[in-house]
Enzyme design. Structure first.
Site, mmCIF file in Angstrom:
data_model
loop_
_atom_site.group_PDB
_atom_site.id
_atom_site.type_symbol
_atom_site.label_atom_id
_atom_site.label_comp_id
_atom_site.label_asym_id
_atom_site.label_seq_id
_atom_site.Cartn_x
_atom_site.Cartn_y
_atom_site.Cartn_z
ATOM 1 N N GLY A 79 0.822 -1.206 0.000
ATOM 2 C CA GLY A 79 0.000 0.000 0.000
ATOM 3 C C GLY A 79 0.854 1.252 0.000
ATOM 4 O O GLY A 79 1.899 1.294 0.646
ATOM 5 N N ARG A 85 19.539 10.735 -3.439
ATOM 6 C CA ARG A 85 20.543 11.792 -3.254
ATOM 7 C C ARG A 85 21.662 11.373 -2.302
ATOM 8 O O ARG A 85 22.810 11.776 -2.493
ATOM 9 C CB ARG A 85 19.856 13.080 -2.818
ATOM 10 C CG ARG A 85 19.008 13.649 -3.955
ATOM 11 C CD ARG A 85 18.472 15.017 -3.723
ATOM 12 N NE ARG A 85 17.892 15.541 -4.976
ATOM 13 C CZ ARG A 85 17.177 16.650 -5.058
ATOM 14 N NH1 ARG A 85 16.942 17.378 -3.977
ATOM 15 N NH2 ARG A 85 16.699 17.051 -6.227
ATOM 16 N N ARG A 104 0.902 -5.446 -6.267
ATOM 17 C CA ARG A 104 1.016 -6.775 -5.666
ATOM 18 C C ARG A 104 1.646 -7.697 -6.707
ATOM 19 O O ARG A 104 1.464 -7.505 -7.910
ATOM 20 C CB ARG A 104 -0.352 -7.316 -5.255
ATOM 21 C CG ARG A 104 -1.191 -6.326 -4.438
ATOM 22 C CD ARG A 104 -0.669 -6.114 -3.049
ATOM 23 N NE ARG A 104 -1.493 -5.156 -2.303
ATOM 24 C CZ ARG A 104 -1.214 -4.744 -1.084
ATOM 25 N NH1 ARG A 104 -0.132 -5.194 -0.457
ATOM 26 N NH2 ARG A 104 -1.996 -3.870 -0.467
ATOM 27 N N ASP A 160 4.771 -4.933 5.970
ATOM 28 C CA ASP A 160 5.149 -6.277 6.409
ATOM 29 C C ASP A 160 5.381 -7.230 5.239
ATOM 30 O O ASP A 160 6.359 -7.977 5.221
ATOM 31 C CB ASP A 160 4.046 -6.834 7.325
ATOM 32 C CG ASP A 160 4.402 -8.195 7.900
ATOM 33 O OD1 ASP A 160 5.219 -8.239 8.829
ATOM 34 O OD2 ASP A 160 3.870 -9.208 7.404
ATOM 35 N N THR A 171 3.925 2.735 5.810
ATOM 36 C CA THR A 171 2.547 2.270 5.905
ATOM 37 C C THR A 171 1.794 3.176 6.863
ATOM 38 O O THR A 171 2.326 3.553 7.907
ATOM 39 C CB THR A 171 2.446 0.812 6.397
ATOM 40 O OG1 THR A 171 1.070 0.519 6.730
ATOM 41 C CG2 THR A 171 3.293 0.566 7.624
ATOM 42 N N ASP A 217 -0.605 2.400 8.715
ATOM 43 C CA ASP A 217 -1.161 1.661 9.848
ATOM 44 C C ASP A 217 -0.281 1.672 11.094
ATOM 45 O O ASP A 217 -0.746 1.336 12.187
ATOM 46 C CB ASP A 217 -1.429 0.203 9.457
ATOM 47 C CG ASP A 217 -2.581 0.066 8.475
ATOM 48 O OD1 ASP A 217 -3.472 0.938 8.489
ATOM 49 O OD2 ASP A 217 -2.584 -0.895 7.697
ATOM 50 N N ASP A 231 2.014 -0.377 12.022
ATOM 51 C CA ASP A 231 1.868 -1.716 12.586
ATOM 52 C C ASP A 231 3.088 -2.601 12.337
ATOM 53 O O ASP A 231 2.963 -3.812 12.171
ATOM 54 C CB ASP A 231 0.619 -2.398 12.023
ATOM 55 C CG ASP A 231 0.668 -2.543 10.505
ATOM 56 O OD1 ASP A 231 1.564 -1.957 9.865
ATOM 57 O OD2 ASP A 231 -0.181 -3.261 9.951
ATOM 58 N N ARG A 285 -7.010 -2.654 9.647
ATOM 59 C CA ARG A 285 -7.549 -4.021 9.621
ATOM 60 C C ARG A 285 -7.103 -4.807 10.841
ATOM 61 O O ARG A 285 -7.888 -5.540 11.456
ATOM 62 C CB ARG A 285 -7.107 -4.724 8.337
ATOM 63 C CG ARG A 285 -7.714 -6.117 8.138
ATOM 64 C CD ARG A 285 -7.246 -6.704 6.834
ATOM 65 N NE ARG A 285 -5.791 -6.746 6.761
ATOM 66 C CZ ARG A 285 -5.093 -6.930 5.642
ATOM 67 N NH1 ARG A 285 -5.725 -7.065 4.501
ATOM 68 N NH2 ARG A 285 -3.785 -6.976 5.672
ATOM 69 N N ARG A 327 -5.038 7.527 2.724
ATOM 70 C CA ARG A 327 -3.724 7.223 2.156
ATOM 71 C C ARG A 327 -3.124 8.413 1.404
ATOM 72 O O ARG A 327 -1.911 8.493 1.232
ATOM 73 C CB ARG A 327 -3.824 6.056 1.167
ATOM 74 C CG ARG A 327 -4.029 4.700 1.787
ATOM 75 C CD ARG A 327 -3.761 3.650 0.719
ATOM 76 N NE ARG A 327 -4.112 2.323 1.154
ATOM 77 C CZ ARG A 327 -3.336 1.537 1.879
ATOM 78 N NH1 ARG A 327 -2.172 1.993 2.285
ATOM 79 N NH2 ARG A 327 -3.730 0.331 2.214
#
Length: 331
Positions: free
Chosen positions: A18, A32, A79, A110, A133, A135, A137, A179, A263
């Site tokens: 994502g 750079r 993906r 992850d 990310t 999240d 997480d 999620r 996002r």
């Protein structure tokens, strides 16, 4: 840290998974910092898919001009199921080798880290990972790139929703991303003054939520906002609102699902600085001989954590002080 520091002439950089605001700032810093150290840089479009499709290009300093303020990622992301196969990774490695790429900087979450760790071990290519990310997480860091910007986006939305909620005596159920992690919901809920926050990590029964809302109504609150992480076990904002409405029909109930707007947008100052520091460190760690590690921040210090260690710790714990504070602030 490897026993032998191999010479690195060309570093490949890519984003995967994502997108997150601040990824471009990290790309800019990688490019750079590499050029400053007289290393060449190759950009890889569409993450692991781009390695297999060989969509690579040479990057210079002007390749990253005027991107620090842009959301998303100029390198695109995708993906890639083929990369999960031995054959797919072998094809990717051959393409990288033919392009003269000696090392990689991976920016993502992850799944990106898992692929990078396996790829590096199979084909003995140095890799450093940067956590990007919204999240927040990932293990090995207090903050991930994009998290601060996403929080600010959610808080701005909550503030605007509260204006209309107060005008109509409404309860708004606002669903935010998360999620498996309630970090955005918890922090934005506190900052936005939410009357209740539902998190994937905590079980909140509908009856308990109705009791909280009833207590608030009893204190003459004319409007209320409930923040719900998309991974909450009650099934998301629409389902929660429906179940609450069956038992608590004194208020006009509305649902707002913020979705992918969380996002996007120009990264905050904090995310731009964090991404720049992480990109700079990733290159320098590679040049020192470090590999298969993730860059992180602990307090105000930039640190590295072995990927194997970061990936082995699956549970990300919420800040329990914030959970308690959120509870108290609703009274």
């Amino acid at each position: 840290m490897s026993n032998r520091v191999r010479e690195i002439k060309r570093i490949g950089v890519f984003t995967s998974g994502g997108d997150a605001p601040g990824m471009n700032a990290a790309i800019r810093a990688v490019v750079r910092t590499s050029l400053y150290n007289n290393k060449e840089v190759t950009g890889i479009y569409h993450g692991y898919q781009g390695m297999i499709d060989n969509t690579v290009f040479d990057m210079k300093s002007d390749s990253v001009s005027s991107i620090i303020q842009q959301g998303g990622t100029i390198l695109k992301t995708a993906r890639c199921m083929e990369f999960k196969t031995v054959e797919g990774r072998a094809k990717a490695y051959e393409n990288l080798k033919n392009a003269g790429i000696d090392a990689l900087v991976a920016i993502g979450g992850d799944g990106t880290f898992t692929g990078a760790e396996l790829f590096s071990r199979e084909h003995d290519i140095p890799v450093m990972c940067i956590p990007g990310t919204i999240d927040n997480d990932l293990n090995g860091t207090d903050l991930t790139i994009g998290y601060d910007t996403a929080n600010n986006t959610v808080i701005e939305a909550i503030d605007k929703i509260r204006d209309t909620a107060a005008s109509h005596n409404r309860i708004f159920f606002v669903e935010v991303m998360g999620r498996d992690s309630g970090c955005i919901a918890l922090n934005a809920g506190i900052a936005g003054g939410a009357e209740a926050i539902l998190l994937p990590e905590k079980d909140t029964a509908i009856d308990e939520l109705i009791e909280l809302l009833s207590d608030a109504a009893g204190r003459n609150k004319s409007s209320m906002i409930v923040i719900i992480a998309e991974g909450d076990k009650n099934g998301g904002a629409s389902n929660v609102a429906k179940r609450v409405n069956e038992k608590f029909d004194n208020f006009d109930i509305k649902v707002s699902i913020l979705g992918h707007l969380q996002r996007g947008g120009s990264p905050s100052s904090a995310d731009r600085v964090l991404a720049t520091r992480m990109g700079y460190t990733a290159v320098n760690e590679l040049l020192k001989g470090n590999t298969r590690s993730t860059i992180g921040i602990r307090g105000s210090e930039i640190v590295t954590t072995p990927l194997e260690e970061a990936l082995s710790k699956k549970e990300i714990k919420l800040n329990e002080d914030l959970v308690e504070i959120a509870k108290i602030m609703t009274i």
